[in-house]
Design a protein around this motif. Structure first.
Motif, PDB file in Angstrom:
ATOM      1  N   GLN A  37       0.467  -0.055   8.592  1.00 40.78           N
ATOM      2  CA  GLN A  37       0.722  -1.356   7.909  1.00 40.78           C
ATOM      3  C   GLN A  37      -0.418  -2.247   8.477  1.00 40.78           C
ATOM      4  O   GLN A  37      -0.797  -3.052   8.283  1.00 40.78           O
ATOM      5  N   TYR A  63      -6.571  -1.443   2.493  1.00 44.75           N
ATOM      6  CA  TYR A  63      -7.073  -0.608   1.741  1.00 44.75           C
ATOM      7  C   TYR A  63      -7.337  -0.069   0.586  1.00 44.75           C
ATOM      8  O   TYR A  63      -7.122  -1.643  -0.570  1.00 44.75           O
ATOM      9  N   GLY A  81      -1.711  -3.187   4.333  1.00 42.06           N
ATOM     10  CA  GLY A  81      -0.574  -1.839   4.260  1.00 42.06           C
ATOM     11  C   GLY A  81       0.681  -2.430   4.947  1.00 42.06           C
ATOM     12  O   GLY A  81       1.348  -2.390   4.426  1.00 42.06           O
ATOM     13  N   CYS A  85       2.545   0.134   2.981  1.00 42.47           N
ATOM     14  CA  CYS A  85       2.662   1.480   3.647  1.00 42.47           C
ATOM     15  C   CYS A  85       3.839   1.191   4.868  1.00 42.47           C
ATOM     16  O   CYS A  85       4.706  -0.520   5.077  1.00 42.47           O
TER      17      CYS A  85
END
Length: 213
Positions: A37, A63, A81, A85
């Motif tokens: 993250q 990302y 992130g 995530c």
């Protein structure tokens, strides 16, 4: 890492030119690193050069994922992130629990490794060992965010970015994005609600930025 800014994880899904599949269902292979993250300076997997490059404690991580067919980039997406995530403690807890359960197996000895486990002396002679390695995969952003975004299959190139409103408001030049939209019809900005990776029932306000040619 950008000095004074965010960290960037770059991934590419390569599709040989002779293949017809678009590659938008292929997972991202993260190897031994679980999804992030954020990036923290005390993360043992951060290199010393990154740790000492500037004074910092944590960074947001982007990302940036592309799909290339042969030498042509056909898709590109950028997501943070924190929207993609789960938090680090989730992945760490899973690894610790797996290692704890493996230790219940009788008559084996574990090595002190960062991996889920190295099992030493796995046979009666003690000559065999077993390395249990991390091999992380994550659903790619096109699959993960398919409930708010679908690329144009007829476009030669599709770009997608998802960013929370709060994050965009912290950019000094964030207003330029909306100015560009006025002169570029192919740039589309939409308000969307995205799932929180740490709380599946919670939705967060975000912008979906798309561009196609």
């Amino acid at each position: 890492m950008l000095r004074g800014g965010d960290a960037i994880e770059i991934k590419n899904i390569y599709i040989p030119k002779r293949y017809s599949r678009p590659g938008l269902n292929d997972p991202l292979i993260l190897n031994t690193v679980y999804p992030r993250q954020k990036l923290f300076v005390d993360d043992p997997l951060v290199t010393n050069s990154c740790r000492k490059a500037e004074r910092w404690t944590e960074k947001d991580i982007i990302y940036a994922v592309g799909v290339s067919k042969g030498k042509q980039l056909t898709h590109l997406c950028m997501v943070y992130g924190i929207d993609y995530c789960a938090s680090a403690k989730h992945y760490k807890n899973i690894l610790l629990e797996m290692r704890s359960k493996l230790k219940d197996i009788p008559n084996i000895r574990f090595g002190d490794e960062r991996e889920p486990g190295r099992v030493n002396a796995i046979d009666p002679t003690g000559a065999t060992r077993l390395d249990l390695r991390n091999m992380w995969h994550i659903e790619n952003p096109w699959s993960f965010f398919r409930y708010v975004y679908r690329p144009n299959p007829n476009a030669r190139f599709n770009f997608m970015c998802i960013i929370r409103n709060e994050k965009l408001s912290r950019f000094r030049n964030g207003d330029n994005l909306f100015a560009w939209r006025e002169i570029c019809p192919s740039l589309i900005i939409e308000q969307v609600r995205i799932k929180d990776p740490d709380a599946s029932g919670q939705l967060n306000d975000a912008l979906l930025i798309r561009y196609e040619i």
